[in-house]
Design an enzyme around this catalytic site. Structure first.
Site, PDB file in Angstrom:
ATOM      1  N   HIS A 470       0.878  -1.352   0.052  1.00  0.00           N
ATOM      2  CA  HIS A 470       0.054  -0.089   0.109  1.00  0.00           C
ATOM      3  C   HIS A 470       0.791   1.135   0.054  1.00  0.00           C
ATOM      4  O   HIS A 470       0.348   2.283  -0.406  1.00  0.00           O
ATOM      5  CB  HIS A 470      -1.025  -0.097   1.133  1.00  0.00           C
ATOM      6  CG  HIS A 470      -2.225   0.826   1.107  1.00  0.00           C
ATOM      7  ND1 HIS A 470      -2.440   1.976   0.173  1.00  0.00           N
ATOM      8  CD2 HIS A 470      -3.369   0.829   1.551  1.00  0.00           C
ATOM      9  CE1 HIS A 470      -3.435   2.457   0.199  1.00  0.00           C
ATOM     10  NE2 HIS A 470      -4.216   1.548   0.951  1.00  0.00           N
ATOM     11  N   TYR A 588     -14.916   5.858   8.284  1.00  0.00           N
ATOM     12  CA  TYR A 588     -13.641   6.376   7.260  1.00  0.00           C
ATOM     13  C   TYR A 588     -14.238   5.923   5.786  1.00  0.00           C
ATOM     14  O   TYR A 588     -14.409   4.660   5.499  1.00  0.00           O
ATOM     15  CB  TYR A 588     -12.614   5.710   7.610  1.00  0.00           C
ATOM     16  CG  TYR A 588     -11.537   6.061   6.793  1.00  0.00           C
ATOM     17  CD1 TYR A 588     -10.196   6.820   7.185  1.00  0.00           C
ATOM     18  CD2 TYR A 588     -11.290   5.585   5.441  1.00  0.00           C
ATOM     19  CE1 TYR A 588      -9.243   7.132   6.460  1.00  0.00           C
ATOM     20  CE2 TYR A 588     -10.150   5.990   4.661  1.00  0.00           C
ATOM     21  CZ  TYR A 588      -9.203   6.603   5.279  1.00  0.00           C
ATOM     22  OH  TYR A 588      -8.177   6.953   4.318  1.00  0.00           O
ATOM     23  N   THR A 601      -4.901  10.718  -0.679  1.00  0.00           N
ATOM     24  CA  THR A 601      -6.143  10.434  -0.201  1.00  0.00           C
ATOM     25  C   THR A 601      -6.519  11.493   1.036  1.00  0.00           C
ATOM     26  O   THR A 601      -5.715  12.025   1.614  1.00  0.00           O
ATOM     27  CB  THR A 601      -6.379   8.951   0.556  1.00  0.00           C
ATOM     28  OG1 THR A 601      -5.605   8.928   1.492  1.00  0.00           O
ATOM     29  CG2 THR A 601      -6.080   8.024  -0.518  1.00  0.00           C
TER      30      THR A 601
END
Length: 786
Positions: A470, A588, A601
């Site tokens: 990630h 979230y 993000t």
């Protein structure tokens, strides 16, 4: 041994008669072709760098300006420099060698070039100004007002005819730093439905104190960084959220993407690997040439693409680092405890699908036994980071271990030939997809190299998927690659009737190279310890994946409702039902900030006072004719950076400490289908993807990923932990909630009263310096909006 001898370009022996030199012409030929390939790639990168550097101008534009300018001045007999070059040439040593005509030509070139630079500079700044306006996002879904239409025309005009992948990087605006006052106010709005009156009053006091005292001082440092750095958030976010984490990245950070839901193009494992790997390498070629088409008509930052290939996460004692190679001509492969290095080029060209299949057939036919410690070696990447960092430094820093580890870490990507069979079974949909998802998320904990930018996993029956690290990029970038692979595999590349890749095997292709390891017992003990940690984490994952096909976005849009807003409310209702005594939680929803340079993000806090009121009404079986989501705002990255600055300054903030310690018990994200032109789901509904998912963020929370496919299908990926008594990863609650919410909307739609049943799409807005900047949630379908 024969392959090893062929790989040597020359050999020599010393004899009484002198040196006996033997040249391998084939090896020298491959070296020559490899060099040609490398220089071509360097030239392409240099050309792309020039094209991107002068954008929105172009070298061809410069040529047109010069030719036009020189032609005009020649026939009009005009000195374009107005005599300035003539006066200057008198003081130059070469002035006596330059004729009057030559001075006119040189002057024209200089003035023409200056004019071209000025026009390019103006166009770039006009484009940056245009891209700083985000009012187009507030158009009603599916319609555009006149102002937005004019804006789109101007963006198209100043963007040039054929922008490349990185063309807009210098024209994108910087992410603004919102005022502390606004961030504090928006935080209190988002926290109100989660606190009782006493808790809220206490938090309000802490917030006001921070806003008045410490906040402005921290804000000054952030403003300074925003002026200096390309993005004031992204580098800190990458380092502190991802690379400094010392726990396992498997499950906690890495995520996965699935294959087609209903079909497997071939059941031959090697053939499926051949086509998919060739498609991935072709995508890398397009990426190297910056030929990836922009996803949206609105320019987005493309910086995350830079580390997609040839990248590996290297463990450290305090923080990991990302190692990226400019070039890698091989991939690393794992099968039944054995590691291989497979070259992707021969004769200076990329291997064809059937040739790649040939290499994997050789790997599948290899009956060799793993070397001591080799089979479980990859478990080091699945466990805690510190033991892996220490083991890497102690046992893999020299000799054959270093060479083999370099082959893995410097590979273009990692391939795992899994010896299990995974697929969607319509007769047993729950168990089959749950097993499939868990296998992609963590596998056996020792058959994936979790540090690589991504792992391609090909199962025994031909099903495949991805597992992605990630830190280097977010899911939309990986899904863009995956859409290309899935669309290329069965349609453009295809298979023969017996399931092989099209084409013929290569008669002289050198086989894969077995990697050699010398792993001592002390290192094997570390491997076993890491595997134990990883297995405990993997066994605790409770995952369910079921396609919801009662209806899709078609019916939702008929109710004049945003599909994502609808699903977010359904998730709130489902969570309230399953939670003991009915509770709301901090929610979230991933959103993107790629409208800004190097943006990644932001967070949409979708649990608002209005959604809570709606959920309570639904729980009381009240007829709710209107539900409205008040826009949540992007505050979390700002608060995160303020907290970091406070730590750098040695300041302690009770407000920031509490805010940053709040758990995200419901973490959600939509996986959008970005390249709609690659998939014709109306004519070929069988080629629908399953989407992807991730593990839960909190021990007592959920990870929910969903993908809206076509008009009649929504796939949910739900994860939680068995060890938590408060969670259960079941689609029952979500499906029940969706059906309950849609019922009055559908009834009203049939009665022609849709106007009373509207959901305002969740927005993410930043007000800064009197202007309106906004980032777009990943869930929002900007392709439909513009």
């Amino acid at each position: 041994m024969a392959e090893a001898h062929q790989a040597v370009a020359f050999q020599f022996t010393v004899t009484p008669d002198g040196i006996d030199l033997h040249l391998c012409h084939e090896a020298l030929r491959q070296i020559y072709l490899s060099g040609i390939h490398s220089w071509k790639k360097r030239f392409i990168r240099f050309k792309n760098g020039v094209m991107t550097g002068v954008y929105p101008g172009s070298p061809s534009g410069l040529l047109v300006v010069l030719v036009g300018y020189m032609s005009t001045t020649k026939y009009a007999k005009i000195d374009p420099s107005l005599g300035m070059f003539t006066k200057l040439s008198k003081h130059l040593p070469i002035s006596k060698y330059v004729t009057e005509e030559g001075q006119r030509v040189v002057g024209g070139v200089l003035i023409g070039t200056g004019l071209w630079i000025a026009v390019t500079f103006v166009m770039r700044n006009v484009l940056k100004y245009l891209l700083s306006w985000h009012g187009w996002m507030f158009n009603r879904h599916g319609s555009l007002n006149l102002k937005t239409k004019i804006w789109l025309v101007l963006v198209k005009l100043f963007s040039g005819p054929k922008p490349m992948l990185y063309s807009f990087q210098s024209s994108l605006p910087r992410l603004p730093v919102p005022p502390v006052k606004d961030t504090v106010r928006r935080y209190l709005e988002s926290a109100r439905p989660l606190m009782d009156d006493e808790q809220y009053k206490r938090m309000e006091g802490l917030a006001k104190d921070f806003e008045k005292n410490l906040g402005p001082r921290l804000q000054w440092y952030l403003k300074l960084k925003s002026w200096w750095a390309s993005n004031y958030v992204s580098d800190w976010w990458e380092e502190y959220i991802y690379l400094r984490g010392r726990g396992p990245i498997m499950v906690n950070s890495n995520y996965y993407a699935m294959d087609f839901l209903y079909v497997i193009p071939t059941t031959r494992q090697a053939a499926r690997a051949g086509n998919s790997i060739h498609a991935i390498m072709m995508y890398r070629r397009k990426l190297d040439r910056a030929q990836i088409k922009p996803v949206s008509r609105v320019p987005l930052c493309s910086a995350q693409w830079e580390r997609m290939f040839n990248t590996s996460r290297i463990p450290g004692l305090e923080t990991d680092v990302l190692q990226h190679m400019n070039e890698s001509k091989h991939i690393a492969v794992y099968h039944k405890g054995l590691f291989y290095k497979v070259w992707m080029f021969y004769d200076g060209r990329l291997l064809l699908p059937r040739e790649i299949e040939q290499q994997f057939e050789r790997i599948l036919a290899d009956k060799s036994e793993p070397q001591p410690g080799e089979e479980l070696l990859a478990a080091l990447t699945a466990g805690d980071r510190v033991p892996w960092a220490k083991a890497r430094s102690q046992f893999f820093s020299r000799g054959k271990n270093k060479q083999s580890l370099d082959a893995v870490e410097k590979a273009a990507f990692f391939v795992s030939l899994d010896d299990t069979e995974q697929r969607y079974d319509p007769e047993n949909p729950v168990q089959s997809l749950d097993s499939y998802g868990k296998s992609l998320l963590h596998g056996k904990c020792h058959d994936r190299w979790f540090d690589k930018s991504f792992n391609l996993i090909v199962f025994k029956n031909g099903t495949m998927g991805l597992n992605a690290e990630h830190s280097w990029a977010d899911a939309p970038v990986v899904s863009h690659l995956w859409e290309h692979v899935l669309s290329s595999d069965p349609v453009r590349l295809g298979y023969t009737e017996d399931g092989h890749c099209k084409g013929n095997p290569h008669p002289n292709l050198l086989g894969p190279q077995r990697l050699q390891w010398d792993i001592p017992e002390e290192c094997q003990a570390v491997i076993s310890s890491s595997l134990k940690v990883a297995k405990a984490l993997a066994d605790d994952v409770d995952m369910h994946i079921i396609p919801f096909n009662d209806f899709g976005k078609g019916l939702i849009k008929k109710c004049k409702t945003s599909p994502d807003g609808f699903i977010q409310i359904a998730l709130q209702l489902a969570h309230f039902r399953v939670r003991d005594k009915g509770k709301f939680c901090l929610t979230y929803e991933a959103s993107m900030t790629r409208l800004f340079r190097e943006g990644r993000t932001e967070t949409v806090r979708s649990c608002t006072t209005q959604t809570c009121d709606f959920v309570r009404a639904m729980m009381n079986d009240k007829c709710v004719c209107l539900f409205l989501i008040i826009p949540p705002y992007g505050i979390d990255r700002h608060l995160f950076c303020l907290y970091l600055v406070s730590k750098y300054l040695g300041e302690d903030s009770a407000f920031l400490k509490e805010v940053l310690s709040e758990p995200w018990r419901l973490s959600t994200s939509q996986t959008p289908l970005q390249q709609l032109d690659l998939f014709d789901l109306k004519r070929h509904p069988e080629f629908v993807t399953s989407g992807g998912g991730f593990g839960p963020v909190a021990d007592d929370g959920y990870g929910v990923s969903y993908i809206i496919l076509g008009e009649d299908l929504i796939n949910f990926h739900i994860s939680s932990k068995h060890s938590s008594p408060e969670t259960v990863s079941s689609l029952y609650y979500i499906s029940n909630s969706i059906l309950q919410i849609i019922a009055p909307c559908e009834m009203s739609s049939q009665n022609g009263k849709q106007q009373n049943h509207q959901v305002t799409t969740p927005l993410l807005v930043n007000h800064s310096s009197g202007s309106l900047e906004r980032t777009m949630p990943l869930c929002l379908e900007e392709r439909d909006l513009v």
